[in-house]
Design a protein around this motif. Sequence first.
Motif, PDB file in Angstrom:
ATOM      1  N   UNK A  52       0.842  -1.199   0.000  1.00 21.31           N
ATOM      2  CA  UNK A  52       0.000   0.000   0.000  1.00 21.31           C
ATOM      3  C   UNK A  52       0.877   1.248   0.000  1.00 21.31           C
ATOM      4  N   UNK A  53       1.898   1.257   0.851  1.00 22.76           N
ATOM      5  CA  UNK A  53       2.813   2.403   0.891  1.00 22.76           C
ATOM      6  C   UNK A  53       3.543   2.565  -0.437  1.00 22.76           C
ATOM      7  N   UNK A  54       3.920   1.442  -1.080  1.00 25.36           N
ATOM      8  CA  UNK A  54       4.602   1.518  -2.383  1.00 25.36           C
ATOM      9  C   UNK A  54       3.703   2.145  -3.440  1.00 25.36           C
ATOM     10  N   UNK A  55       2.431   1.757  -3.448  1.00 22.92           N
ATOM     11  CA  UNK A  55       1.495   2.292  -4.451  1.00 22.92           C
ATOM     12  C   UNK A  55       1.279   3.782  -4.226  1.00 22.92           C
ATOM     13  N   UNK A  56       1.088   4.188  -2.969  1.00 25.90           N
ATOM     14  CA  UNK A  56       0.919   5.612  -2.655  1.00 25.90           C
ATOM     15  C   UNK A  56       2.168   6.386  -3.076  1.00 25.90           C
ATOM     16  N   UNK A  57       3.341   5.831  -2.789  1.00 21.82           N
ATOM     17  CA  UNK A  57       4.596   6.499  -3.148  1.00 21.82           C
ATOM     18  C   UNK A  57       4.732   6.610  -4.662  1.00 21.82           C
ATOM     19  N   UNK A  58       4.368   5.561  -5.375  1.00 28.07           N
ATOM     20  CA  UNK A  58       4.459   5.568  -6.833  1.00 28.07           C
ATOM     21  C   UNK A  58       3.573   6.648  -7.435  1.00 28.07           C
ATOM     22  N   UNK A  59       2.336   6.764  -6.924  1.00 25.48           N
ATOM     23  CA  UNK A  59       1.434   7.794  -7.427  1.00 25.48           C
ATOM     24  C   UNK A  59       1.935   9.189  -7.073  1.00 25.48           C
ATOM     25  N   UNK A  60       2.508   9.338  -5.894  1.00 18.54           N
ATOM     26  CA  UNK A  60       3.020  10.646  -5.484  1.00 18.54           C
ATOM     27  C   UNK A  60       4.132  11.119  -6.410  1.00 18.54           C
ATOM     28  N   UNK A  61       5.002  10.188  -6.822  1.00 21.03           N
ATOM     29  CA  UNK A  61       6.164  10.555  -7.636  1.00 21.03           C
ATOM     30  C   UNK A  61       5.917  10.430  -9.136  1.00 21.03           C
ATOM     31  N   UNK A  62       4.674  10.092  -9.525  1.00 18.89           N
ATOM     32  CA  UNK A  62       4.420   9.758 -10.927  1.00 18.89           C
ATOM     33  C   UNK A  62       4.826  10.850 -11.915  1.00 18.89           C
ATOM     34  N   UNK A  63       4.490  12.124 -11.694  1.00 20.83           N
ATOM     35  CA  UNK A  63       4.920  13.132 -12.683  1.00 20.83           C
ATOM     36  C   UNK A  63       6.438  13.184 -12.836  1.00 20.83           C
ATOM     37  N   UNK A  64       7.165  13.107 -11.716  1.00 20.97           N
ATOM     38  CA  UNK A  64       8.625  13.139 -11.783  1.00 20.97           C
ATOM     39  C   UNK A  64       9.159  11.890 -12.477  1.00 20.97           C
ATOM     40  N   UNK A  65       8.523  10.752 -12.232  1.00 19.89           N
ATOM     41  CA  UNK A  65       8.957   9.509 -12.872  1.00 19.89           C
ATOM     42  C   UNK A  65       8.819   9.602 -14.380  1.00 19.89           C
ATOM     43  N   UNK A  66       7.667  10.085 -14.855  1.00 21.66           N
ATOM     44  CA  UNK A  66       7.443  10.198 -16.295  1.00 21.66           C
ATOM     45  C   UNK A  66       8.429  11.179 -16.922  1.00 21.66           C
ATOM     46  N   UNK A  67       8.637  12.309 -16.271  1.00 26.23           N
ATOM     47  CA  UNK A  67       9.600  13.285 -16.819  1.00 26.23           C
ATOM     48  C   UNK A  67      10.989  12.678 -16.926  1.00 26.23           C
ATOM     49  N   UNK A  68      11.384  11.928 -15.914  1.00 24.17           N
ATOM     50  CA  UNK A  68      12.729  11.356 -15.914  1.00 24.17           C
ATOM     51  C   UNK A  68      12.871  10.239 -16.949  1.00 24.17           C
ATOM     52  N   UNK A  69      11.780   9.563 -17.280  1.00 25.70           N
ATOM     53  CA  UNK A  69      11.855   8.452 -18.227  1.00 25.70           C
ATOM     54  C   UNK A  69      11.848   8.906 -19.680  1.00 25.70           C
ATOM     55  N   UNK A  70      11.493  10.160 -19.936  1.00 28.63           N
ATOM     56  CA  UNK A  70      11.415  10.646 -21.309  1.00 28.63           C
ATOM     57  C   UNK A  70      12.623  11.504 -21.637  1.00 28.63           C
ATOM     58  N   UNK A  71      13.163  11.372 -22.849  1.00 30.03           N
ATOM     59  CA  UNK A  71      14.300  12.209 -23.227  1.00 30.03           C
ATOM     60  C   UNK A  71      13.880  13.658 -23.415  1.00 30.03           C
ATOM     61  N   UNK A  72      14.845  14.553 -23.412  1.00 29.90           N
ATOM     62  CA  UNK A  72      14.547  15.967 -23.647  1.00 29.90           C
ATOM     63  C   UNK A  72      13.919  16.189 -25.009  1.00 29.90           C
ATOM     64  N   UNK A  73      12.993  17.138 -25.083  1.00 31.09           N
ATOM     65  CA  UNK A  73      12.219  17.322 -26.314  1.00 31.09           C
ATOM     66  C   UNK A  73      12.309  18.723 -26.900  1.00 31.09           C
ATOM     67  N   UNK A  74      13.007  19.637 -26.242  1.00 28.78           N
ATOM     68  CA  UNK A  74      13.108  20.996 -26.775  1.00 28.78           C
ATOM     69  C   UNK A  74      14.180  21.027 -27.858  1.00 28.78           C
ATOM     70  N   UNK A  75      13.770  21.323 -29.088  1.00 29.56           N
ATOM     71  CA  UNK A  75      14.690  21.310 -30.222  1.00 29.56           C
ATOM     72  C   UNK A  75      14.962  22.700 -30.760  1.00 29.56           C
ATOM     73  N   UNK A  76      14.513  23.713 -30.064  1.00 28.23           N
ATOM     74  CA  UNK A  76      14.689  25.088 -30.533  1.00 28.23           C
ATOM     75  C   UNK A  76      13.347  25.772 -30.653  1.00 28.23           C
ATOM     76  N   UNK A  77      13.344  27.103 -30.829  1.00 33.65           N
ATOM     77  CA  UNK A  77      12.097  27.855 -30.914  1.00 33.65           C
ATOM     78  C   UNK A  77      11.221  27.323 -32.036  1.00 33.65           C
ATOM     79  N   UNK A  78       9.998  26.951 -31.669  1.00 32.62           N
ATOM     80  CA  UNK A  78       9.027  26.500 -32.657  1.00 32.62           C
ATOM     81  C   UNK A  78       9.134  25.039 -33.029  1.00 32.62           C
TER      82      UNK A  78
END
Length: 457
Positions: free
Chosen positions: A102-128
């Motif tokens: 239960x604590x693991x699931x709560x922790x996973x949901x709490x950190x979910x936005x940070x987890x997704x950001x960390x799992x995806x590569x950078x996407x800014x390729x320049x203006x526009x």
Amino acid sequence: MAGIVVEPIVCGRPVASLDRAPLADVRGDLLGEVGMAPRLMAVGAVTRARRSADGTPVGHDLLLRAADLFATADLDGETPQEYERRVALAAGLPRVTVRNAVADIVRSLTHLPATTRAELPGTRLGDGYDTAWVPAGRLFTAVMASNHPAPNDSWLHALALGYSVLVRPGTREPFTARRLTLALLAAGLAEHRISFLPCERAVGEYLLEAADRGIVYGGSDAVRRWADSATVTTRGPGRSRVLLDRPVTDEVLDHLTVSAAHDGGTRCNNISLVLTTGDPRQVAEALAARFDALTSPEVSAPDATLPVVDAARAEGLRRQLAGLAGGGAVVHTAAGADPLVRLPDGSHRPLPTVLSTEDLRHPAVGMELPFPFVVVAPWRPTDGTAALGDALVLNLLTDDTDLRAAVVADPSVRKVTCGLTLPWDSAPGIPHEGNLSLFLLKAKGVVTTGTRDHALA
């Protein structure tokens, strides 16, 4: 508590099923009945979910409310304590394990936005010029096992990223997925986003085929069909292991014992094999003394820490263990007398077990069982990384930096830990068994600069 009826929930609404399966607990008593979703009900759930799915991510605030309700609220008349006891009796899991999950699931949901950001590569390729990460589909199916509640966070991840979710719960443990479904709906989740569908294996396979992405948990047989699928990812036996290339101190023994026995040895990342450059028998003897000291009350007790099984599974495990204790393998723990003990409540406890062998090809090497079970075998540098691979986690207790580089490069090792680091130690964005966000999402180019002239090379 006895006599609970677990019904399917189709697109957010409970539906009574005429097909009922008895749910026996580990003592042999009837815990309740599970309403089984027939194929026609599953087809209806898929059709309704796909008709309404729009790929909108579920807000983090809603997920946090659901996490709090899951952990603390009475849901459909079930208290957190009743949920915990039901899981313990149905799946044989120690109550401490259920609380940790239960604590693991709560922790996973709490950190979910940070987890997704960390799992995806950078996407800014320049203006526009940008890359948008969008769901690779609209429907996600999760086929769960009963060995541990925590893996349910995988389908919560899919829900957060925009999928509508169909969940086939574990056969012996439907309670975690049901409680999470009820918590999400109570937190305000749109009904069409979630269906809870206990069902036969063939119906579960239909749900996987009908979805755009899916995940399957289970043993080798359960995941084999989907091993080469591009749309279904599998989570099978962990076969986590340790390479021991240092003196066997009390600190090392403490580390090995916790790595093997935490949560009753029921996690996919509990170690089940120690490969040592020393004497396997000496290592096994020292570890066996720690294992023999592990005790626990009956599984329904609030402080239970070791798992149990029912009579049928006990007999199967007894035959399996008897077959392993041969061909040069030596049992070093008290389990050598009788590996399973019948408890007063009628359940059976597999005793924590340590074996040693001098043969890396012995059938016990690579075996994974649902309780603290470790095989100690020899490893020499001439054996290379082949004997170290096929592992969810490889814990390196060595100062050999060249070996570390080699196992990091080995694709059959999914995670590497170094030193006295527990196998499940992690941080947001560290893959557990592959990168789930990249599996669920796909990159889409977004250009907002207007027309430009580009010279042709």
